[in-house]
Design a protein around this motif. Structure first.
Motif, PDB file in Angstrom:
ATOM      1  N   LEU A   1       1.003  -1.058   0.134  1.00  0.00           N
ATOM      2  CA  LEU A   1       0.003   0.216   0.040  1.00  0.00           C
ATOM      3  C   LEU A   1       0.755   1.504  -0.096  1.00  0.00           C
ATOM      4  O   LEU A   1       1.718   1.538   0.891  1.00  0.00           O
ATOM      5  CB  LEU A   1      -1.001   0.012   1.262  1.00  0.00           C
ATOM      6  CG  LEU A   1      -1.772  -1.154   1.454  1.00  0.00           C
ATOM      7  CD1 LEU A   1      -2.653  -1.175   2.640  1.00  0.00           C
ATOM      8  CD2 LEU A   1      -2.809  -1.362   0.243  1.00  0.00           C
ATOM      9  N   GLU A   2       0.830   2.111  -1.047  1.00  0.00           N
ATOM     10  CA  GLU A   2       1.817   3.087  -1.281  1.00  0.00           C
ATOM     11  C   GLU A   2       0.999   4.376  -1.242  1.00  0.00           C
ATOM     12  O   GLU A   2       0.069   4.582  -2.111  1.00  0.00           O
ATOM     13  CB  GLU A   2       2.515   3.037  -2.761  1.00  0.00           C
ATOM     14  CG  GLU A   2       3.472   4.179  -2.755  1.00  0.00           C
ATOM     15  CD  GLU A   2       4.207   3.674  -4.243  1.00  0.00           C
ATOM     16  OE1 GLU A   2       4.614   4.819  -4.678  1.00  0.00           O
ATOM     17  OE2 GLU A   2       4.339   2.790  -4.623  1.00  0.00           O
TER      18      GLU A   2
ATOM     19  N   LYS B   1      -1.840   3.554  -3.607  1.00  0.00           N
ATOM     20  CA  LYS B   1      -1.997   2.397  -4.708  1.00  0.00           C
ATOM     21  C   LYS B   1      -1.768   1.046  -4.022  1.00  0.00           C
ATOM     22  O   LYS B   1      -1.038   0.826  -3.290  1.00  0.00           O
ATOM     23  CB  LYS B   1      -0.884   2.780  -5.533  1.00  0.00           C
ATOM     24  CG  LYS B   1      -0.410   1.996  -6.789  1.00  0.00           C
ATOM     25  CD  LYS B   1       0.653   2.389  -7.531  1.00  0.00           C
ATOM     26  CE  LYS B   1       1.903   2.385  -6.912  1.00  0.00           C
ATOM     27  NZ  LYS B   1       3.100   2.536  -7.942  1.00  0.00           N
ATOM     28  N   ALA B   2      -2.660   0.142  -4.394  1.00  0.00           N
ATOM     29  CA  ALA B   2      -2.602  -1.105  -3.806  1.00  0.00           C
ATOM     30  C   ALA B   2      -2.190  -1.946  -4.905  1.00  0.00           C
ATOM     31  O   ALA B   2      -2.895  -2.085  -5.927  1.00  0.00           O
ATOM     32  CB  ALA B   2      -3.936  -1.341  -3.364  1.00  0.00           C
ATOM     33  N   THR B   3      -1.037  -2.925  -4.491  1.00  0.00           N
ATOM     34  CA  THR B   3      -0.669  -3.717  -5.546  1.00  0.00           C
ATOM     35  C   THR B   3      -0.457  -5.207  -4.636  1.00  0.00           C
ATOM     36  O   THR B   3      -0.189  -5.412  -3.429  1.00  0.00           O
ATOM     37  CB  THR B   3       0.530  -3.556  -6.245  1.00  0.00           C
ATOM     38  OG1 THR B   3       1.598  -3.258  -5.298  1.00  0.00           O
ATOM     39  CG2 THR B   3       0.547  -2.454  -7.065  1.00  0.00           C
ATOM     40  N   ALA B   4      -0.586  -6.367  -5.598  1.00  0.00           N
ATOM     41  CA  ALA B   4      -0.225  -7.829  -4.904  1.00  0.00           C
ATOM     42  C   ALA B   4       0.192  -8.447  -5.974  1.00  0.00           C
ATOM     43  O   ALA B   4      -0.218  -8.150  -7.261  1.00  0.00           O
ATOM     44  CB  ALA B   4      -1.534  -8.187  -4.197  1.00  0.00           C
TER      45      ALA B   4
ATOM     46  N   TYR C   1     -10.063  -3.017  -7.311  1.00  0.00           N
ATOM     47  CA  TYR C   1      -8.950  -3.658  -8.013  1.00  0.00           C
ATOM     48  C   TYR C   1      -9.637  -5.020  -8.910  1.00  0.00           C
ATOM     49  O   TYR C   1     -10.478  -5.338  -8.711  1.00  0.00           O
ATOM     50  CB  TYR C   1      -7.930  -4.133  -7.141  1.00  0.00           C
ATOM     51  CG  TYR C   1      -8.348  -5.172  -5.806  1.00  0.00           C
ATOM     52  CD1 TYR C   1      -8.250  -6.658  -6.030  1.00  0.00           C
ATOM     53  CD2 TYR C   1      -8.950  -4.694  -4.709  1.00  0.00           C
ATOM     54  CE1 TYR C   1      -8.375  -7.405  -5.068  1.00  0.00           C
ATOM     55  CE2 TYR C   1      -9.304  -5.447  -3.840  1.00  0.00           C
ATOM     56  CZ  TYR C   1      -9.347  -6.876  -3.796  1.00  0.00           C
ATOM     57  OH  TYR C   1      -9.783  -7.625  -2.995  1.00  0.00           O
ATOM     58  N   VAL C   2      -8.507  -5.591  -9.769  1.00  0.00           N
ATOM     59  CA  VAL C   2      -8.801  -6.548 -10.532  1.00  0.00           C
ATOM     60  C   VAL C   2      -8.023  -7.884 -10.159  1.00  0.00           C
ATOM     61  O   VAL C   2      -6.702  -7.874  -9.793  1.00  0.00           O
ATOM     62  CB  VAL C   2      -8.502  -6.439 -12.169  1.00  0.00           C
ATOM     63  CG1 VAL C   2      -8.722  -7.796 -12.885  1.00  0.00           C
ATOM     64  CG2 VAL C   2      -9.427  -5.189 -12.599  1.00  0.00           C
ATOM     65  N   LEU C   3      -8.732  -8.772  -9.568  1.00  0.00           N
ATOM     66  CA  LEU C   3      -7.940  -9.921  -8.766  1.00  0.00           C
ATOM     67  C   LEU C   3      -8.012 -11.154  -9.974  1.00  0.00           C
ATOM     68  O   LEU C   3      -9.129 -11.498 -10.333  1.00  0.00           O
ATOM     69  CB  LEU C   3      -8.722 -10.243  -7.760  1.00  0.00           C
ATOM     70  CG  LEU C   3      -8.103 -11.699  -6.795  1.00  0.00           C
ATOM     71  CD1 LEU C   3      -6.720 -11.157  -6.352  1.00  0.00           C
ATOM     72  CD2 LEU C   3      -9.017 -12.013  -5.701  1.00  0.00           C
ATOM     73  N   GLU C   4      -6.744 -11.962 -10.051  1.00  0.00           N
ATOM     74  CA  GLU C   4      -6.880 -13.102 -11.003  1.00  0.00           C
ATOM     75  C   GLU C   4      -6.877 -14.376 -10.102  1.00  0.00           C
ATOM     76  O   GLU C   4      -5.945 -14.492  -9.108  1.00  0.00           O
ATOM     77  CB  GLU C   4      -5.529 -12.969 -11.627  1.00  0.00           C
ATOM     78  CG  GLU C   4      -5.581 -14.144 -12.788  1.00  0.00           C
ATOM     79  CD  GLU C   4      -4.130 -13.976 -13.590  1.00  0.00           C
ATOM     80  OE1 GLU C   4      -4.125 -13.803 -14.895  1.00  0.00           O
ATOM     81  OE2 GLU C   4      -3.015 -13.933 -12.912  1.00  0.00           O
TER      82      GLU C   4
END
Length: 184
Positions: free
Chosen positions: A100-101, A109-112, A132-135
């Motif tokens: 979490l930036e 901004k959230a990334t994983a 967000y878009v989760l795969e």
């Protein structure tokens, strides 16, 4: 009824439907600005947490149960890291590591690893909204789901979370869980 009158009625019905659907709007996180206790991510997501929840089908039937552990920390630049470990009732284990930036506008901004692109999280009052878009793996293939995550802090140590999962704009499932801070 003549053809012309029937067409006019059909047009009026379609116009009414379009206006009704257009009037629908989603809730904005700012609507919770005055709610307490305030949800400050750096405060709540610090140290060890647990989560307990269910995954529901689009029809509302519970299809899976899970428990999770979360280890959360923030560095000197204000960047948060959440290491999540999910254990499902069928024995499957999943891991997700969030970064979490903070952004200039107050959002994050959230990334994983299993998030496609970048998600966006914003807080106001006791609430957080994250998109967000989760795969996910589904029937031996990858499926990209749009996720709308809502969290509400209900007391010092508890958050209620609801996630809506969509594909092509249609709701395909929901996740409901409780996140609890662990005190030493």
């Amino acid at each position: 009824m003549g053809t012309l009158a029937g067409e006019r009625i059909m047009r009026a019905l379609l116009l009414s439907l379009v206006l009704t659907l257009g009037a629908c709007s989603s809730t904005e996180v700012q609507e919770y600005a005055g709610n307490e206790p305030a949800l400050t991510l750096e405060d709540f997501f610090q140290g060890s947490l647990t989560a307990h929840g269910v995954l529901k089908s689009r029809g509302g039937t519970v299809t899976r149960y899970f428990n999770a552990t979360i280890e959360a920390s923030w560095d000197d630049e204000g960047v948060g890291r959440l290491a999540e470990r999910f254990e499902f009732d069928d024995g499957e284990i999943q891991h997700r590591n969030w970064t979490l930036e903070p952004q200039e506008d107050g959002s994050y901004k959230a990334t994983a690893g299993d998030v496609l692109g970048e998600g966006r999280a914003e807080t106001s009052g006791n609430a957080l909204k994250m998109d967000y878009v989760l795969e996910v793996d589904y029937k031996d293939r990858k499926l990209a789901l749009n996720v709308e995550d809502w969290m509400w802090r209900v007391d010092e140590d508890t958050i209620i979370n609801q996630s809506t999962l969509r594909k092509w704009g249609f709701r395909v499932g929901t996740i409901q869980l409780t996140i609890i801070r662990q005190r030493d």
